[in-house]
Motif scaffolding. Structure first.
Motif, PDB file in Angstrom:
ATOM      1  N   GLN A 448      77.289  56.822 132.497  1.00 12.71           N
ATOM      2  CA  GLN A 448      77.930  58.144 132.503  1.00 12.71           C
ATOM      3  C   GLN A 448      78.887  58.336 131.339  1.00 12.71           C
ATOM      4  O   GLN A 448      79.210  59.464 130.983  1.00 12.71           O
ATOM      5  N   CYS A 449      79.358  57.237 130.769  1.00  9.97           N
ATOM      6  CA  CYS A 449      80.317  57.334 129.666  1.00  9.97           C
ATOM      7  C   CYS A 449      79.635  57.450 128.307  1.00  9.97           C
ATOM      8  O   CYS A 449      80.302  57.582 127.281  1.00  9.97           O
ATOM      9  N   LEU A 450      78.309  57.333 128.288  1.00  8.57           N
ATOM     10  CA  LEU A 450      77.588  57.552 127.032  1.00  8.57           C
ATOM     11  C   LEU A 450      77.275  59.035 126.910  1.00  8.57           C
ATOM     12  O   LEU A 450      77.123  59.744 127.906  1.00  8.57           O
ATOM     13  N   ASN A 451      77.150  59.469 125.673  1.00 11.98           N
ATOM     14  CA  ASN A 451      76.742  60.840 125.412  1.00 11.98           C
ATOM     15  C   ASN A 451      75.275  61.018 125.818  1.00 11.98           C
ATOM     16  O   ASN A 451      74.483  60.083 125.703  1.00 11.98           O
ATOM     17  N   GLU A 452      74.929  62.221 126.276  1.00 15.01           N
ATOM     18  CA  GLU A 452      73.535  62.470 126.676  1.00 15.01           C
ATOM     19  C   GLU A 452      72.560  62.106 125.559  1.00 15.01           C
ATOM     20  O   GLU A 452      71.469  61.593 125.805  1.00 15.01           O
ATOM     21  N   THR A 453      72.948  62.387 124.329  1.00 20.21           N
ATOM     22  CA  THR A 453      72.042  62.143 123.199  1.00 20.21           C
ATOM     23  C   THR A 453      71.807  60.653 122.968  1.00 20.21           C
ATOM     24  O   THR A 453      70.834  60.270 122.337  1.00 20.21           O
ATOM     25  N   PRO A 460      66.979  58.184 120.531  1.00 18.52           N
ATOM     26  CA  PRO A 460      68.385  58.394 120.896  1.00 18.52           C
ATOM     27  C   PRO A 460      69.277  58.357 119.654  1.00 18.52           C
ATOM     28  O   PRO A 460      68.941  57.710 118.661  1.00 18.52           O
ATOM     29  N   HIS A 461      70.392  59.065 119.735  1.00 18.59           N
ATOM     30  CA  HIS A 461      71.402  58.977 118.685  1.00 18.59           C
ATOM     31  C   HIS A 461      71.998  57.584 118.639  1.00 18.59           C
ATOM     32  O   HIS A 461      72.085  56.912 119.657  1.00 18.59           O
ATOM     33  N   PHE A 462      72.466  57.212 117.454  1.00 14.88           N
ATOM     34  CA  PHE A 462      73.133  55.919 117.337  1.00 14.88           C
ATOM     35  C   PHE A 462      74.579  56.027 117.774  1.00 14.88           C
ATOM     36  O   PHE A 462      75.280  56.974 117.421  1.00 14.88           O
ATOM     37  N   TYR A 463      75.003  55.060 118.524  1.00 14.11           N
ATOM     38  CA  TYR A 463      76.396  54.933 118.924  1.00 14.11           C
ATOM     39  C   TYR A 463      77.100  54.141 117.822  1.00 14.11           C
ATOM     40  O   TYR A 463      76.490  53.320 117.138  1.00 14.11           O
ATOM     41  N   LYS A 464      78.382  54.385 117.661  1.00 13.46           N
ATOM     42  CA  LYS A 464      79.133  53.755 116.574  1.00 13.46           C
ATOM     43  C   LYS A 464      79.474  52.297 116.915  1.00 13.46           C
ATOM     44  O   LYS A 464      80.194  52.024 117.869  1.00 13.46           O
TER      45      LYS A 464
END
Lengths: 495, 495
Positions: A448-453, A460-464
């Motif tokens: 739930q704490c990740l962005n939907e993307t 999926p988008h890359f997380y930093k």
């Protein structure tokens, strides 16, 4: 069946290397190993941690074989002393792990082992074996369950790679979001909810005929009345007889929308979108609006996602091999690398500099704002950035491969959590064991704490994900001195 | 670690279905189940049998749990009698199996279980779990080893799906043609030859420097002199320092072409074709013509085949995940289907008629001429064709899906072997246990009897696989009566 002593389910070379360390008196030199992966399967960008409990049990099991065990693969009088050492060798170091249900990104230490060299070395193979299996399955289960809001049951024991993989894979699948498992032991050992319906052989056992099918359904209902009742309707012909027989069997035996334990049909072949719509219609017409429709048959995240887009009238899915073998990508790539020895950072070089490993004793912080995960940064323990984070001071994160990409967090504007928790101290387990439900809930709360993307199953988008300046500098320094040394070493011969 | 009772590593539904059979008094009705697969992984056309020993041990283990075990997943007073039945239930039937190392074609029974219904039903899940795993690995190992005449070592424990998969997968890989395994237990339990070299962490443990690498090599040689010595040369830079250090370490420590236990280097990254050629040249120049070159690094049958076509100077390969997880196709498709109950053939229908299963109690004959396998035909036990074959009379085989394809064998012109051997009688094991070497040799001798075109790793020719006329007729009869029954059943409502 013999007891499976997983602590020694190892590659022989762990022990031949150990012999050399022993001969040199290096056995007490303190080493730090990182277990991490380089890229997640199915281009998922991240992975779900599972297997920590079994990994720690495995480490605790070191020292559980007597000397005769070692004689069989390290024979010879000259090895007697070493064998005695091994037979008495327990693990006496420290282990820092991500929690089960944690979301791990590439390059981050999922497990850090800090301990005497031989002890920390020999556990490599069983550690990777346990973790690669469970992280493959948990991550695949995460993908499959993200394809729908409907519940997913794990059904794959028959396709898993042996009984261990069946039992512990089903555990990992549950942590990764599945609702239940068909495996008896997973339910027994971990308390995972169990489900089950019936097989085609149950139907054909009543003779190869439509009357036999009805007989099978009716007797099943009679002997399981008061339990959930799910009838498999595709043995002979779903619409022409299976569904009709199921409706008849339900209604003839007092199972209708007032039945409290839940009832349904299972579709295991054919066009599931079409069949589910037709079945829903006929069930509704028969007044069985609460009759659930379960679908199975080589399902995976892509097929389920597609069925959902077609608004298939399916209430729950059963998934077998796709999860149980992590079918599209069975090989999870955790590796176990020495990163520090005797207090000095080390690394293995790679032709591709970006693949060089992170040296030193590390800790990863997850930066959180307003309940959302914003960035992760791996530091050397106690380095400048880690001290700032612990004080929630202003921080600037730089992308390791592109230093024009910079992110700043103002002081006191963020929360953080360190991802690697000490779970073993001086060889003693510190783990406060959580229930499987707590682990699954922890995964779901992380999700739930990740962005939907960042949660998409395709692209999926890359997380930093960054490293601290001090870690970056140590890595650069080690690579640069190696490169220089190699150049100097090689040049005389090139002249 | 708890003892893993594989006999009960099962799906819960085996036992819920069993309850209904029990309630109906069907527990002693004699059922026949076939375990077979529909298509081989990687378009291989055929599969290598492995896992029979563990499958039979699993079957023998039925009855090894007491009543309290069953209480946990079949609770309730109403189930007390059934639980007592299960706790006392041993397997009392007959089992016919292909031998380990046999080559099995699609649709043929690899295992036939003939016994009381509940006993034969509940073993489905663990049987498939064991067999699907080992046949996936053995078949993949067969593919990888067919890509080269050089020896292949199995190295994949760290990527296998847990310790069971590591140990028994390595066993299957050996039967499928591998030369050795790195796993200690596989060597202990089965006597598979073990191999091992060193890891990068061994090198980096001596400090991140060229001098450290040389030190690592020299001390390794000193503590393992008299054993095979394989040095890993790519930790920092294969050609610029690793190879040079290895040559120096060998020559400084009395290891040269006179060293009898074998010595070599291992390449684990980079362009293996190029590097192996360069290393060979430098080793030869240094007078180390007998120094072997081992190659590893995510190898599979396609990469190895390609390296061989480039005449890479590689003497042996180590293969990890490709074999240990059957990477391209981890899910082997054995299924377990009821084919006869109370003496009557049964089948599950399929929308695709060609996928309908073969009903009845069967036996497969392999027809052999001049040491070559010519065709396989599956018969009903004792049917017309099987009697002819047993007398080596003239026979005609018809393709099930194209009856213009006909093959005739003249009387006394052929030999035959029945593929399913009785290995359990009235619940008692009849298996004369063979050594792992005998099983591997059996596979290799079978392989020699296939045509070269049938052994290709890409686009192999199809081998002739048929069923007898009597089996064909039974199948057609069952399908036709079902179709007719379904039409009659459905029509009233269509009017």
């Amino acid at each position: 069946m013999d007891k499976l002593n997983i602590s020694y389910c190892s590659d022989k070379y762990q022990y031949t290397m150990g012999k050399t360390f022993y001969d040199l008196g290096l056995q007490k030199k303190i080493a730090v190993f990182n277990m991490f992966y380089r890229s997640a399967p199915d281009k998922n960008n991240w992975a779900v941690v599972s297997g920590i409990r079994e990994a720690l049990e495995m480490i605790s099991g070191l020292g559980s074989e007597d000397i005769s065990f070692f004689e069989r693969f390290i024979p010879g009088d000259e090895n007697h002393e070493y064998r005695e050492y091994l037979a008495n060798m327990r693990f006496t170091g420290n282990v820092y792990c991500m929690q089960e249900g944690e979301i791990a990104f590439p390059g981050q230490p999922v497990i850090i082992v800090e301990g005497p060299l031989i002890e920390a070395q020999v556990i490599e193979t069983p550690l990777l074996c346990i973790m690669n299996h469970q992280m493959a399955i948990a991550t695949k289960a995460s993908r499959v369950t993200r394809a729908t809001t409907k519940p997913i049951s794990e059904f794959g024991s028959r396709r898993a790679h042996g009984p261990w993989a069946a039992i512990y894979g089903a555990k990992a699948a549950y942590i990764g979001g599945c609702m239940s498992s068909s495996n008896i032991f997973t339910s027994e050992i971990f308390g995972v909810p169990s489900t089950g319906t019936m097989a085609h052989s149950f139907i054909t056992a009543f003779g190869c005929s439509i009357a036999g099918e009805l007989h099978a359904f009716e007797t099943y209902i009679k002997s399981h009345y008061g339990e959930p009742l799910i009838l498999l309707v595709d043995t002979y012909d779903t619409l022409r007889c299976g569904l009709k027989n199921a409706i008849k069997a339900f209604l003839n035996n007092g199972v209708d929308d007032n039945y409290e334990k839940g009832f349904g049909i299972r579709l295991d072949s054919g066009d599931l979108a079409y069949l589910s719509a037709r079945c829903r219609e006929e069930l509704d017409n028969a007044g069985l609006k609460k009759c659930k429709i379960f679908a199975t048959n080589s399902l995976d995240e892509y097929i389920i996602s597609d069925l959902e887009h077609q608004n298939a009238r399916i209430d729950a899915y059963g998934v077998g091999d796709a999860i149980a073998t992590s079918k599209h990508n069975p090989c999870f790539g955790n590796v176990y690398k020495l990163v520090q020895i005797g207090g000095q950072g080390v690394l293995k070089r790679s032709e591709d500099k970006s693949k060089a490993i992170n040296p030193g004793f590390q800790i990863t912080y997850r930066i959180i704002q307003n309940g959302s995960f914003k960035a992760d940064v791996t530091c050397l323990r106690g380095d400048v950035l880690s001290r700032k984070i612990e004080q929630r001071e202003a921080i600037t994160l730089r992308d390791e491969r592109d230093d024009t990409k910079v992110t700043t967090f103002k002081e006191q504007s963020y929360d953080f959590k360190p991802l690697q928790i000490q779970m073993m101290k001086d060889g003693v387990m510190m783990l406060k064991e959580k229930t499987i439900q707590e682990k699954r809930n922890y995964y779901l709360s992380n999700l739930q704490c990740l962005n939907e993307t960042e949660k998409r199953i395709i692209n999926p988008h890359f997380y930093k994900v960054d490293i601290s300046d001090d870690l970056y500098d140590l890595k650069e320094h080690l690579i640069d001195s190696l490169v220089k040394e190699i150049r100097d070493f090689d040049e005389p011969e090139l002249k």
